[in-house]
Design a protein around this motif. Sequence first.
Motif, PDB file in Angstrom:
ATOM      1  N   GLY A 113      15.288  -1.189  -4.182  1.00 58.42           N
ATOM      2  CA  GLY A 113      14.190  -1.923  -3.552  1.00 58.42           C
ATOM      3  C   GLY A 113      12.964  -1.028  -3.345  1.00 58.42           C
ATOM      4  N   PHE A 114      13.206   0.213  -2.964  1.00 60.99           N
ATOM      5  CA  PHE A 114      12.116   1.168  -2.718  1.00 60.99           C
ATOM      6  C   PHE A 114      11.325   1.397  -4.013  1.00 60.99           C
ATOM      7  CE2 PHE A 114      10.447   5.519  -1.973  1.00 60.99           C
ATOM      8  CZ  PHE A 114       9.936   5.387  -0.685  1.00 60.99           C
ATOM      9  N   LEU A 115      12.072   1.636  -5.103  1.00 58.85           N
ATOM     10  CA  LEU A 115      11.420   1.879  -6.407  1.00 58.85           C
ATOM     11  C   LEU A 115      10.661   0.647  -6.886  1.00 58.85           C
ATOM     12  CD1 LEU A 115      13.832   3.957  -8.640  1.00 58.85           C
ATOM     13  CD2 LEU A 115      11.516   4.541  -7.917  1.00 58.85           C
ATOM     14  N   GLU A 116      11.266  -0.505  -6.678  1.00 58.49           N
ATOM     15  CA  GLU A 116      10.635  -1.742  -7.130  1.00 58.49           C
ATOM     16  C   GLU A 116       9.336  -1.992  -6.350  1.00 58.49           C
ATOM     17  OE1 GLU A 116      10.957  -3.479  -9.659  1.00 58.49           O
ATOM     18  OE2 GLU A 116       9.537  -5.025  -9.009  1.00 58.49           O
ATOM     19  N   PHE A 117       9.377  -1.676  -5.053  1.00 58.88           N
ATOM     20  CA  PHE A 117       8.177  -1.830  -4.227  1.00 58.88           C
ATOM     21  C   PHE A 117       7.075  -0.904  -4.772  1.00 58.88           C
ATOM     22  CE2 PHE A 117       5.342  -1.320  -0.671  1.00 58.88           C
ATOM     23  CZ  PHE A 117       5.455  -2.466   0.099  1.00 58.88           C
ATOM     24  N   ALA A 118       7.460   0.351  -5.084  1.00 57.14           N
ATOM     25  CA  ALA A 118       6.480   1.322  -5.608  1.00 57.14           C
ATOM     26  C   ALA A 118       5.901   0.820  -6.932  1.00 57.14           C
ATOM     27  CB  ALA A 118       7.148   2.680  -5.795  1.00 57.14           C
ATOM     28  N   ARG A 119       6.751   0.170  -7.724  1.00 56.72           N
ATOM     29  CA  ARG A 119       6.301  -0.322  -9.041  1.00 56.72           C
ATOM     30  C   ARG A 119       5.308  -1.472  -8.887  1.00 56.72           C
ATOM     31  NH1 ARG A 119       7.497  -3.387 -13.158  1.00 56.72           N
ATOM     32  NH2 ARG A 119       8.848  -4.703 -11.916  1.00 56.72           N
ATOM     33  N   SER A 120       5.420  -2.210  -7.771  1.00 58.97           N
ATOM     34  CA  SER A 120       4.553  -3.380  -7.619  1.00 58.97           C
ATOM     35  C   SER A 120       3.300  -3.090  -6.788  1.00 58.97           C
ATOM     36  CB  SER A 120       5.347  -4.524  -6.983  1.00 58.97           C
ATOM     37  OG  SER A 120       5.882  -4.082  -5.754  1.00 58.97           O
ATOM     38  N   LEU A 121       3.001  -1.802  -6.582  1.00 61.04           N
ATOM     39  CA  LEU A 121       1.763  -1.436  -5.858  1.00 61.04           C
ATOM     40  C   LEU A 121       0.542  -1.827  -6.695  1.00 61.04           C
ATOM     41  CD1 LEU A 121       2.910   2.094  -4.653  1.00 61.04           C
ATOM     42  CD2 LEU A 121       2.203   0.227  -3.147  1.00 61.04           C
TER      43      LEU A 121
ATOM     44  N   ALA B 269       0.865  -1.186   0.000  1.00 58.42           N
ATOM     45  CA  ALA B 269       0.000   0.000   0.000  1.00 58.42           C
ATOM     46  C   ALA B 269       0.898   1.232   0.000  1.00 58.42           C
ATOM     47  CB  ALA B 269      -0.885   0.001   1.246  1.00 58.42           C
ATOM     48  N   ALA B 270       0.304   2.396  -0.245  1.00 61.86           N
ATOM     49  CA  ALA B 270       1.122   3.623  -0.258  1.00 61.86           C
ATOM     50  C   ALA B 270       0.262   4.845  -0.055  1.00 61.86           C
ATOM     51  CB  ALA B 270       1.853   3.749  -1.592  1.00 61.86           C
ATOM     52  N   GLY B 271       0.904   5.887   0.424  1.00 62.64           N
ATOM     53  CA  GLY B 271       0.263   7.201   0.509  1.00 62.64           C
ATOM     54  C   GLY B 271       1.270   8.222   0.015  1.00 62.64           C
ATOM     55  N   MET B 272       0.845   9.053  -0.912  1.00 65.36           N
ATOM     56  CA  MET B 272       1.748  10.094  -1.401  1.00 65.36           C
ATOM     57  C   MET B 272       1.027  11.430  -1.257  1.00 65.36           C
ATOM     58  SD  MET B 272       4.306  10.235  -4.198  1.00 65.36           S
ATOM     59  CE  MET B 272       4.298  11.201  -5.649  1.00 65.36           C
ATOM     60  N   TRP B 273       1.690  12.368  -0.619  1.00 67.81           N
ATOM     61  CA  TRP B 273       1.075  13.666  -0.335  1.00 67.81           C
ATOM     62  C   TRP B 273       1.915  14.799  -0.886  1.00 67.81           C
ATOM     63  CZ3 TRP B 273      -0.184  13.942   5.621  1.00 67.81           C
ATOM     64  CH2 TRP B 273      -1.241  13.079   5.902  1.00 67.81           C
ATOM     65  N   GLU B 274       1.204  15.791  -1.389  1.00 67.80           N
ATOM     66  CA  GLU B 274       1.853  17.076  -1.624  1.00 67.80           C
ATOM     67  C   GLU B 274       1.859  17.748  -0.246  1.00 67.80           C
ATOM     68  OE1 GLU B 274      -0.050  19.378  -4.821  1.00 67.80           O
ATOM     69  OE2 GLU B 274       0.052  21.047  -3.412  1.00 67.80           O
ATOM     70  N   VAL B 275       3.045  18.013   0.326  1.00 71.81           N
ATOM     71  CA  VAL B 275       3.064  18.600   1.669  1.00 71.81           C
ATOM     72  C   VAL B 275       3.294  20.108   1.644  1.00 71.81           C
ATOM     73  CG1 VAL B 275       3.574  16.560   3.069  1.00 71.81           C
ATOM     74  CG2 VAL B 275       5.451  17.775   1.950  1.00 71.81           C
ATOM     75  N   ASP B 276       3.727  20.613   0.490  1.00 68.26           N
ATOM     76  CA  ASP B 276       3.711  22.057   0.221  1.00 68.26           C
ATOM     77  C   ASP B 276       3.833  22.204  -1.289  1.00 68.26           C
ATOM     78  OD1 ASP B 276       6.470  22.050  -0.532  1.00 68.26           O
ATOM     79  OD2 ASP B 276       7.068  22.271   1.560  1.00 68.26           O
ATOM     80  N   ALA B 277       3.972  23.424  -1.779  1.00 67.04           N
ATOM     81  CA  ALA B 277       3.900  23.639  -3.227  1.00 67.04           C
ATOM     82  C   ALA B 277       4.954  22.855  -4.005  1.00 67.04           C
ATOM     83  CB  ALA B 277       4.040  25.131  -3.521  1.00 67.04           C
ATOM     84  N   SER B 278       6.080  22.503  -3.367  1.00 67.03           N
ATOM     85  CA  SER B 278       7.136  21.867  -4.167  1.00 67.03           C
ATOM     86  C   SER B 278       7.612  20.511  -3.632  1.00 67.03           C
ATOM     87  CB  SER B 278       8.322  22.829  -4.304  1.00 67.03           C
ATOM     88  OG  SER B 278       8.631  23.382  -3.057  1.00 67.03           O
ATOM     89  N   HIS B 279       6.946  19.966  -2.622  1.00 67.11           N
ATOM     90  CA  HIS B 279       7.426  18.682  -2.080  1.00 67.11           C
ATOM     91  C   HIS B 279       6.323  17.626  -1.978  1.00 67.11           C
ATOM     92  CE1 HIS B 279      10.427  21.572  -0.438  1.00 67.11           C
ATOM     93  NE2 HIS B 279      11.223  20.635  -0.875  1.00 67.11           N
ATOM     94  N   TRP B 280       6.733  16.402  -2.227  1.00 61.76           N
ATOM     95  CA  TRP B 280       5.865  15.251  -1.974  1.00 61.76           C
ATOM     96  C   TRP B 280       6.473  14.419  -0.854  1.00 61.76           C
ATOM     97  CZ3 TRP B 280       5.983  13.711  -7.822  1.00 61.76           C
ATOM     98  CH2 TRP B 280       4.936  14.342  -8.505  1.00 61.76           C
ATOM     99  N   LEU B 281       5.637  13.868  -0.027  1.00 57.77           N
ATOM    100  CA  LEU B 281       6.080  12.868   0.961  1.00 57.77           C
ATOM    101  C   LEU B 281       5.450  11.541   0.571  1.00 57.77           C
ATOM    102  CD1 LEU B 281       7.302  11.898   3.674  1.00 57.77           C
ATOM    103  CD2 LEU B 281       5.233  12.705   4.804  1.00 57.77           C
ATOM    104  N   LEU B 282       6.294  10.571   0.289  1.00 63.82           N
ATOM    105  CA  LEU B 282       5.783   9.253  -0.097  1.00 63.82           C
ATOM    106  C   LEU B 282       6.050   8.258   1.022  1.00 63.82           C
ATOM    107  CD1 LEU B 282       4.760   6.989  -1.945  1.00 63.82           C
ATOM    108  CD2 LEU B 282       7.035   6.899  -2.977  1.00 63.82           C
ATOM    109  N   THR B 283       5.012   7.560   1.438  1.00 64.15           N
ATOM    110  CA  THR B 283       5.146   6.484   2.418  1.00 64.15           C
ATOM    111  C   THR B 283       4.696   5.178   1.771  1.00 64.15           C
ATOM    112  OG1 THR B 283       4.888   7.882   4.381  1.00 64.15           O
ATOM    113  CG2 THR B 283       4.263   5.594   4.621  1.00 64.15           C
ATOM    114  N   LEU B 284       5.596   4.211   1.730  1.00 66.47           N
ATOM    115  CA  LEU B 284       5.247   2.874   1.232  1.00 66.47           C
ATOM    116  C   LEU B 284       4.984   1.977   2.436  1.00 66.47           C
ATOM    117  CD1 LEU B 284       7.986   2.356  -1.526  1.00 66.47           C
ATOM    118  CD2 LEU B 284       5.651   3.199  -1.808  1.00 66.47           C
TER     119      LEU B 284
END
Length: 442
Positions: free
Chosen positions: A250-258, A221-236
């Motif tokens: 590994g992080f990218l591969e996990f994101a790819r397999s969501l 699962a994942a949550g990705m947030w815009e936390v201000d005008a220029s940043h995202w916070l991604l939690t896998l």
Amino acid sequence: VSGLLAARVLANHFERVTVIERDSFPTEVPDHRKGTPQSHHQHVLLVRGRQIFEQLFPGFDAELATFGAPLADYTHDCLLHSSAGPVPQFVSGLELRLCPRPTIDWVLLRRVRSNARVELREGMRVTGLVADATRSSVLGVRLDGPRGAKSELLADFVVDATGRGDKLPIWLSELDYPAPREQVIDAFLGYASRVYRKPENFAGSWKAIEIACRPPINPRAAGMWEVDASHWLLTLIGTARTYPPVSEAGFLEFARSLPSPSVYEAIRNAEPLSSIHGYRGTENRFRHYEELRRFPRNLAVMGDGFCAFNPIYGQGMTVAAMSALELDKLLARRLKNGQLATVGPRLHRRIAALVQPAWLLAITEDMRWPTTEGASRGLLTRGACWYVDRLTQLATTSPRAVDAFLSVANMVKPSYALFHPALLAQLTRAALPRFSTQARGS
Ligand SMILES: Cc1cc2nc3c(=O)[nH]c(=O)nc-3n(C[C@H](O)[C@H](O)[C@H](O)COP(=O)(O)OP(=O)(O)OC[C@H]3O[C@@H](n4cnc5c(N)ncnc54)[C@H](O)[C@@H]3O)c2cc1C
């Protein structure tokens, strides 16, 4: 969080409130600190929590906004992928302020610090309780200060809000009190988070993406947030020991397999700005202080030390806020009658009652995974899962179902809102064609 919220309401009733914190708080800007390692990860303040923070600290939300934190309508500005697929986008009025946890802590701290009745003592660790000769009343706490200096702080009333690692059961046993019964239900869930720079040419209109796992097929699962005008916070997030890796590849591969490609598509060409932070130790843990027949006078416990949830449901800070309101109400009534000594046990009974919906939601969902330890899947759990599955399926086409679901999850409606007659009618209608097709087939 629960310590500062408790301080806020205690200041309504006591001339002096002392907050003891083992860390030093950040001084210049919001920042992470050792005592709250969870702060690297997405922290949603549910709609109910947001309301209570605003009630306790008027203007709290506007202050979060000054850090650039966007306001998001949950169902309009967030791309939601439930376990049954994408859900429709519409304006629900369920609004979230998307900001990193250190910003919440910072604003909270600033507000509490500005209260003339509250004193913050940093770099001091509580090591135990001070009791009277009969051990029936708590008189204060024992402290370890800088360079191991030992001291005691005496108080009329002590609130323990030391979080998941709370040592209260040990401190109680040192005074010959029994430890509370402890329920631990562990879905073996892990987090890994990273901050990205939002690409300048980014054309998407969403402010957040939430992708649910699909038990028992895909535990990611994942949550990705815009936390201000220029940043995202991604939690896998990975359940059933599918911990998201903290390595680049590994992080990218996990994101790819969501279960949905939307997060991977967004970060593929985005610039990472932070290292990858991992977190485990996310079990549901309920210490049943409300059951104890013997408990020292002038003492109460709140927050994760009482009941901690699998964080994927985002309930901890909201439950802490609801508990603070209960403490406020109890003190208002019982201090007047000179009954401070027994506020603790009463508060524990109230917290135990108010956490029930959050606790049941967390453990029922966690028990969908055969690898979850600590409870078995009884008839009631299976029935609840069956019903929620129907509702989740309906929510892929019905804004009403999405709204009911999220209103309950955000604690602004009671659980029985999931059984509203209009919803039951929709569920029946959705099931009917299937029955008739099956009948024809047979
Ligand atoms: C990965 C993760 C993600 C989460 N996501 C969410 C979310 O999305 N939404 C949400 O609402 N909740 C979330 N939570 C839960 C949330 O972090 C907690 O519920 C919330 O912080 C309230 O906890 P608390 O105040 O009881 O403890 P904490 O916030 O952990 O604070 C405890 C404090 O006590 C201090 N302390 C500990 N021991 C001592 C001692 N002996 N002496 C002095 N000081 C001491 C610590 O340094 C710390 O400052 C998440 C938790 C985790 C682990």
